[in-house]
Design a protein around this motif. Structure first.
Motif, PDB file in Angstrom:
ATOM      1  N   LYS A   1      -5.656   6.402   1.351  1.00 27.53           N
ATOM      2  CA  LYS A   1      -5.645   5.539   2.530  1.00 27.53           C
ATOM      3  C   LYS A   1      -6.282   6.185   3.752  1.00 27.53           C
ATOM      4  O   LYS A   1      -6.974   5.519   4.527  1.00 27.53           O
ATOM      5  N   ARG A   2      -6.096   7.464   3.925  1.00 29.87           N
ATOM      6  CA  ARG A   2      -6.696   8.153   5.073  1.00 29.87           C
ATOM      7  C   ARG A   2      -8.222   8.020   5.025  1.00 29.87           C
ATOM      8  O   ARG A   2      -8.868   7.754   6.040  1.00 29.87           O
TER       9      ARG A   2
ATOM     10  N   TYR B   1     -11.336  -3.603   2.481  1.00 31.59           N
ATOM     11  CA  TYR B   1     -10.823  -2.291   2.883  1.00 31.59           C
ATOM     12  C   TYR B   1      -9.384  -2.416   3.391  1.00 31.59           C
ATOM     13  O   TYR B   1      -8.499  -1.635   3.005  1.00 31.59           O
ATOM     14  N   LYS B   2      -9.136  -3.392   4.242  1.00 33.00           N
ATOM     15  CA  LYS B   2      -7.794  -3.562   4.810  1.00 33.00           C
ATOM     16  C   LYS B   2      -6.778  -3.942   3.735  1.00 33.00           C
ATOM     17  O   LYS B   2      -5.616  -3.528   3.795  1.00 33.00           O
TER      18      LYS B   2
ATOM     19  N   SER C   1      -2.033  -2.243   0.693  1.00 32.49           N
ATOM     20  CA  SER C   1      -1.412  -2.419  -0.618  1.00 32.49           C
ATOM     21  C   SER C   1      -0.535  -1.219  -0.982  1.00 32.49           C
ATOM     22  O   SER C   1      -0.930  -0.057  -0.814  1.00 32.49           O
ATOM     23  N   GLU C   2       0.640  -1.520  -1.507  1.00 29.62           N
ATOM     24  CA  GLU C   2       1.538  -0.458  -1.967  1.00 29.62           C
ATOM     25  C   GLU C   2       1.006   0.195  -3.244  1.00 29.62           C
ATOM     26  O   GLU C   2       1.425   1.303  -3.599  1.00 29.62           O
ATOM     27  N   GLU C   3       0.090  -0.476  -3.938  1.00 31.54           N
ATOM     28  CA  GLU C   3      -0.451   0.074  -5.182  1.00 31.54           C
ATOM     29  C   GLU C   3      -1.569   1.082  -4.936  1.00 31.54           C
ATOM     30  O   GLU C   3      -1.949   1.826  -5.834  1.00 31.54           O
ATOM     31  N   THR C   4      -2.118   1.103  -3.720  1.00 32.90           N
ATOM     32  CA  THR C   4      -3.167   2.075  -3.404  1.00 32.90           C
ATOM     33  C   THR C   4      -2.545   3.456  -3.228  1.00 32.90           C
ATOM     34  O   THR C   4      -1.598   3.615  -2.438  1.00 32.90           O
TER      35      THR C   4
END
Length: 328
Positions: free
Chosen positions: A195-196, A181-182, A187-190
């Motif tokens: 993310k929220r 999860y972290k 990750s910049e690709e997510t």
């Protein structure tokens, strides 16, 4: 019909519930096939895959009773007390005698809303070895099916399954799930929109039970061999046979050529003493003492080679020569 694999080997059996009747379960069924069912089969586990209409109470109970699985995992709707299958069929429920008698000595992972609030700890109270799940509503983001937006959610959660399939402990599975999860959160690709909700799901994740237990025996430690040596054996070494004289011939298909015409070179390599051929030997071809190529003798010691007559403006004589360098 459900795909039932009877547990006739030493590999543990797992039951996977994959309802598929509306949007959320459609995504869940797809990702649990990719990230749970297939990896489990790759590891040699016996998989009872309850998909769609098979993910209902009667077939769920039958799968447990007939296959005695050590591990029950799945995706579906739920609440504080209940985990459901296809079209909200109740599979597990607090204070349900049918659930209580199937809980002991089994491990559970439920990707569902809120079952970690009451159902998870109740299963452990009734004898389950471990439970992984969520104490709050579980959220995930989608766009087009099955899409990259949903993968961070399902990949993070099903890390639990894949780590357990490796023979590792529930503690290791829990730590790996949190780390995954972290990893997606950092990750910049997510996609930012994910993310929220990834953070929400991570905070809602809970575990109950024996953190040191495993669903499959860990791989045995590597065997270590003690030093040893063979019995001595004597062998004779003789010097190489001396090289016998050979004869190498060279012929061309004619004596005069026009510039650009093909010159066919042939010849034979034999022993001088008795004319026996030397097969599979390399023959080097030279023109005017410059090496231009090589060929190999056939089973009769014969070889052939073709070249183009060089371009000249006036009549010229060239010298063609073949060489055999001798056997080592």
């Amino acid at each position: 019909m459900a795909e039932i694999t009877v547990n006739v080997s030493l590999a543990p059996t797992i039951v996977v519930s994959r309802p598929d009747f509306e949007t959320a379960t459609r995504w869940g069924a797809y990702w649990f096939m990719e990230l749970v069912v297939k990896p489990a089969r790759d590891k040699g586990l016996n998989v009872v895959d309850l998909y769609k209409e098979d993910a209902v109470r009667e077939k769920f109970h039958s799968a447990i009773d007939e296959n005695d699985p050590i591990y029950i995992t799945g995706v579906g709707h739920g609440n504080d007390t209940t985990f459901t299958g296809n079209k909200y069929s109740v599979l597990l429920r607090v204070d349900d005698p049918e659930t209580a008698k199937r809980a002991p000595k089994r491990h559970f992972h439920l990707l569902s809303c809120r079952t970690g609030a009451k159902l998870g700890p109740w299963l452990v109270e009734k004898g389950a070895i471990a439970y992984h799940g969520y104490k709050e509503t579980y959220y995930f983001v989608i766009s087009s099916f099955p899409n990259k937006y949903a993968k961070p959610f399902f990949d993070s959660d099903t890390t639990i399954d894949r780590v357990l399939f490796e023979g590792k402990t529930h503690k290791e599975a829990r730590e790996a799930c949190i780390a995954k999860y972290k990893e997606y959160l950092e990750s910049e690709e997510t996609p930012e929109i994910c993310k929220r909700y990834l953070k929400w799901d991570l905070d809602a994740y809970v575990f109950y039970g024996d953190e040191n237990a495993t669903i499959t025996a860990p791989p045995p430690p590597p065997r270590r061999g003690a030093p040893s040596e063979s019995e001595p054996k004597q062998v004779k070494i003789k010097p190489k046979p001396s090289q016998e004289p050979t004869v190498l011939t060279l012929e061309t298909d004619k004596d005069e050529y026009i510039s650009g015409e093909t010159i066919t070179i042939t010849g034979k390599l034999t022993f001088e003493s008795d004319g026996a051929p030397l097969p599979n030997r390399e023959i080097y071809i030279f023109i005017n003492d410059e090496e231009i190529g090589k060929t190999v003798t056939d089973s009769e010691g014969q070889y052939s080679f073709k070249i183009k007559a060089p371009e000249v403006e006036e009549e010229t004589t060239i010298t063609i020569k073949a060489k055999f360098l001798g056997d080592p």
